[in-house]
Design an enzyme around this catalytic site. Structure first.
Site, short mmCIF file in Angstrom:
data_model
loop_
_atom_site.label_atom_id
_atom_site.label_comp_id
_atom_site.label_asym_id
_atom_site.label_seq_id
_atom_site.Cartn_x
_atom_site.Cartn_y
_atom_site.Cartn_z
N TYR A 245 -3.37 4.74 9.19
CA TYR A 245 -2.85 4.93 8.14
C TYR A 245 -4.19 4.75 6.82
O TYR A 245 -4.26 5.86 6.76
CB TYR A 245 -1.74 3.99 7.24
CG TYR A 245 -1.60 4.00 5.99
CD1 TYR A 245 -0.55 5.20 4.81
CD2 TYR A 245 -2.32 3.41 4.90
CE1 TYR A 245 -1.02 5.35 3.60
CE2 TYR A 245 -2.29 3.38 3.75
CZ TYR A 245 -1.57 4.15 3.24
OH TYR A 245 -1.57 4.18 1.97
N LYS B 108 -6.82 7.71 5.46
CA LYS B 108 -7.18 7.59 4.06
C LYS B 108 -8.69 7.72 3.72
O LYS B 108 -9.31 8.44 3.21
CB LYS B 108 -6.88 6.44 3.07
CG LYS B 108 -5.38 6.37 3.34
CD LYS B 108 -4.74 7.61 2.62
CE LYS B 108 -3.45 7.16 1.49
NZ LYS B 108 -2.98 8.60 0.85
N SER C 98 -6.93 4.52 -0.86
CA SER C 98 -5.88 3.42 -0.80
C SER C 98 -7.23 2.19 -1.03
O SER C 98 -8.53 2.37 -0.58
CB SER C 98 -5.17 3.02 0.10
OG SER C 98 -5.30 1.78 0.51
P1 NAD Z 1 6.48 6.35 -1.32
O1 NAD Z 1 7.13 7.31 -0.20
O2 NAD Z 1 6.94 6.22 -2.35
O3 NAD Z 1 6.19 8.52 -1.52
C1 NAD Z 1 5.25 10.08 -1.25
C2 NAD Z 1 6.46 10.55 -1.62
O4 NAD Z 1 5.67 11.85 -0.70
C3 NAD Z 1 8.03 10.93 -1.38
O5 NAD Z 1 8.75 11.03 -2.16
C4 NAD Z 1 7.88 11.73 -0.05
O6 NAD Z 1 9.71 12.22 0.39
C5 NAD Z 1 7.43 12.64 -0.15
N1 NAD Z 1 6.89 13.60 0.64
C6 NAD Z 1 6.01 13.02 2.31
N2 NAD Z 1 5.56 13.51 2.91
C7 NAD Z 1 6.46 14.57 2.62
C8 NAD Z 1 5.69 15.44 2.92
N3 NAD Z 1 5.79 15.98 4.39
N4 NAD Z 1 6.53 17.22 2.24
C9 NAD Z 1 6.22 16.98 0.82
N5 NAD Z 1 6.73 15.69 0.71
C10 NAD Z 1 6.29 14.40 1.11
O7 NAD Z 1 4.91 6.54 -1.58
P2 NAD Z 1 4.31 6.30 -2.73
O8 NAD Z 1 3.82 4.30 -2.90
O9 NAD Z 1 4.75 6.62 -4.33
O10 NAD Z 1 2.96 6.23 -2.24
C11 NAD Z 1 1.72 7.08 -2.80
C12 NAD Z 1 0.75 7.58 -2.22
O11 NAD Z 1 0.39 6.18 -2.59
C13 NAD Z 1 1.11 8.15 -0.65
O12 NAD Z 1 -0.17 8.69 -0.75
C14 NAD Z 1 0.60 6.21 -0.54
O13 NAD Z 1 -0.35 6.75 0.87
C15 NAD Z 1 -0.36 6.30 -1.48
N6 NAD Z 1 -0.68 4.32 -1.74
C16 NAD Z 1 0.11 3.89 -2.31
C17 NAD Z 1 0.27 2.79 -2.40
C18 NAD Z 1 1.98 1.53 -1.92
O14 NAD Z 1 1.53 0.61 -1.76
N7 NAD Z 1 2.72 2.64 -2.83
C19 NAD Z 1 -1.03 1.71 -2.31
C20 NAD Z 1 -2.32 3.41 -2.03
C21 NAD Z 1 -1.97 4.27 -1.77
C1 WQD Z 2 0.56 -8.38 -0.06
C2 WQD Z 2 0.09 -9.60 0.66
C3 WQD Z 2 1.22 -10.57 2.79
C4 WQD Z 2 5.30 -9.56 3.08
C5 WQD Z 2 -0.73 -3.07 2.10
C6 WQD Z 2 -1.06 -1.81 2.68
C7 WQD Z 2 -1.96 -0.73 1.50
C8 WQD Z 2 -1.43 -0.50 0.08
C9 WQD Z 2 -0.86 -1.88 -0.05
C10 WQD Z 2 -0.61 1.74 1.05
C11 WQD Z 2 0.09 -10.10 1.75
C12 WQD Z 2 1.62 -11.15 2.06
C13 WQD Z 2 3.80 -9.67 2.17
C14 WQD Z 2 6.11 -10.40 3.47
C15 WQD Z 2 3.71 -12.31 2.54
N1 WQD Z 2 -0.31 0.36 0.67
N2 WQD Z 2 3.53 -11.13 2.76
N3 WQD Z 2 5.24 -12.16 3.65
O1 WQD Z 2 -1.31 -5.99 2.96
O2 WQD Z 2 -2.12 -6.21 0.58
O3 WQD Z 2 -1.07 -4.63 0.95
O4 WQD Z 2 -0.03 -2.10 0.67
O5 WQD Z 2 -1.96 1.81 1.13
O6 WQD Z 2 -2.88 0.07 2.49
O7 WQD Z 2 -1.91 -2.08 3.56
O8 WQD Z 2 0.15 -5.60 0.81
O9 WQD Z 2 2.27 -5.58 -0.17
O10 WQD Z 2 2.42 -5.66 2.61
O11 WQD Z 2 1.16 -7.53 1.02
O12 WQD Z 2 3.51 -13.08 2.90
O13 WQD Z 2 6.69 -10.41 4.00
O14 WQD Z 2 1.57 -10.31 0.58
O15 WQD Z 2 0.60 -10.67 4.16
O16 WQD Z 2 -1.17 -11.22 1.95
P1 WQD Z 2 -0.84 -5.34 1.45
P2 WQD Z 2 1.46 -6.35 0.77
#
Ligand code: NAD
Ligand code: WQD
Length: 341
Positions: free
Chosen positions: A153, A157, A128
């Site tokens: 979190y 990572k 991330s």
């Molecule tokens: P998500 O929660 O939609 O998907 C994760 C999936 O993993 C879910 O379907 C959940 O049921 C499954 N899961 C969780 N723990 C488990 C376990 N112990 N065993 C089996 N399955 C399990 O999340 P996402 O948004 O698709 O994110 C996927 C990956 O990407 C994560 O590692 C997350 O940290 C990373 N990531 C997400 C974002 C984001 O903003 N969505 C940003 C950066 C990184």
């Molecule tokens: C985006 C912008 C908020 C909600 C997070 C995690 C990051 C990654 C992606 C997993 C920011 C603003 C949000 C609201 C708002 N996830 N906001 N009102 O914080 O950039 O990233 O998700 O890895 O680790 O930190 O994403 O979508 O929460 O926010 O004004 O109700 O929207 O302040 O500027 P963020 P976000």
């Protein structure tokens, strides 16, 4: 010809389900393991509707090494693993650090242990942009320093990346960590998308839930940041573009193109948009009025961050194809479809 099998942990989740579809579209055979802790089984049916194939699915917790081992035992011809499964709520991770360290790190160690035992050498990890914290320069490059994470979190990572680098240095593993920026959007069909539980903490699901009437008003966190309109800037990327990056990453590993056993790539668009840009684009493209107000800054938010994706463009050959208009259109389409099911 037999298809190349790839284990996808968390393959029914938001990014995982889109990636499974792209893997199928590219001729791979994804095998999904997901415990449904943050997803629903109907996503598997929708993967079938979208791709014409129903992948093998195991409902299993990957923190349980015995059940995970039985999956590896049944699928000895796996060639790679894409590891999405993790807990991802930044706020919750501050309240329950032990849960996050256990879930996100034990699961990783289990997968790596079994990959070693079953001689599977290729690994793609969901990292991330959060690993960068507040960057000193923009756009962010992979060589920028990793500062101590504010959230548990983010810390998982950073630790996961460190583990991968050290394990890959022992030369049985080739690993790529993809640092995602802000995934939004949904599948064009409206059949796959994000399923946030409870009140969304991310911007896009909060916008769509406000537009559909589940939330009363969107609060924009802060209007006095040092940015052109005072609201925070992020690099929003369409989830389908992000999903495709995983196919490029797998091809890169499977074709043995990497010179390094471990490498990291930013996966973003290289463009920064403010919260107000997102609201305005959503209203314009979808012709929907959004109720919003300004509130306090949110703890831990950085003012601006966006990626340089030049490394992924040049080395993986991947680039984004979808626009901000596509992102807000597809997010809205998914929200409407999902609520009308
Ligand atoms: P998500 O929660 O939609 O998907 C994760 C999936 O993993 C879910 O379907 C959940 O049921 C499954 N899961 C969780 N723990 C488990 C376990 N112990 N065993 C089996 N399955 C399990 O999340 P996402 O948004 O698709 O994110 C996927 C990956 O990407 C994560 O590692 C997350 O940290 C990373 N990531 C997400 C974002 C984001 O903003 N969505 C940003 C950066 C990184
Ligand atoms: C985006 C912008 C908020 C909600 C997070 C995690 C990051 C990654 C992606 C997993 C920011 C603003 C949000 C609201 C708002 N996830 N906001 N009102 O914080 O950039 O990233 O998700 O890895 O680790 O930190 O994403 O979508 O929460 O926010 O004004 O109700 O929207 O302040 O500027 P963020 P976000």
């Amino acid at each position: 010809m037999n298809k190349i099998k790839i284990l996808v942990t968390g393959g029914l989740g938001y990014i995982g389900s889109h990636t499974v579809v792209e893997l199928i579209n590219s001729g791979f055979e994804p095998i999904i393991v997901d415990d449904l802790s943050n997803s629903e089984l109907f996503i598997l049916d929708n993967i079938y509707k979208v791709s014409g194939q129903k992948p093998k699915f195991y409902k299993s917790d990957i923190c349980d090494i015995n059940s995970l081992k039985s999956i590896f035992e049944e699928n000895k011809d796996l060639k790679a693993c894409i590891h999405f499964a993790a807990k991802k709520a930044v706020g919750e991770s501050m309240e329950k650090p032990l849960l996050y360290y256990r879930e996100n790190l034990v699961s990783l160690l289990n997968v790596l242990d079994l990959m070693k035992e079953y001689k599977i050498h290729n690994f793609v990890f969901s990292s991330s942009a959060t690993v960068y914290g507040e960057p000193e320069h923009l756009p962010v490059q992979e060589t920028f320093p990793i500062k101590k994470a504010l959230s548990s979190y983010g810390s998982t990572k950073q630790m996961a990346e460190d583990i991968l680098e050290k394990v890959a240095a022992t030369r049985w593993l080739n690993a790529l960590a993809l640092r995602y920026f802000n995934p939004v959007g949904a599948h064009l069909s409206g059949l796959l998308g994000e399923l946030p539980k409870g009140i969304p903490s991310n911007l896009m699901p909060f916008i769509t839930q406000t537009a559909i009437g589940i939330r009363e008003v969107l609060t924009i966190f802060g209007k006095d940041y040092n940015t052109p309109d005072g609201t925070c800037i992020r690099d929003y990327i369409h989830v389908v573009d992000l999903a495709k990056a995983h196919v490029y990453a797998c091809n890169f590993l499977l074709n043995g193109k990497g010179n390094l056993p471990y490498d990291v790539f930013n996966i973003g668009t290289g463009e920064g948009y403010s919260v107000l840009d997102m609201v305005e684009t959503f209203e314009r493209v979808n012709k929907v009025k959004l109720k919003y107000k300004f509130g306090e800054r949110r703890n831990g938010d950085v003012a601006s961050i966006y990626a340089s994706s030049q490394k992924a463009n040049e080395i993986l050959g991947w680039k984004t194809e979808l626009s901000l208009d596509d992102m807000v259109k597809d997010s809205w389409n998914w929200e409407k479809n999902y609520r009308n099911q």
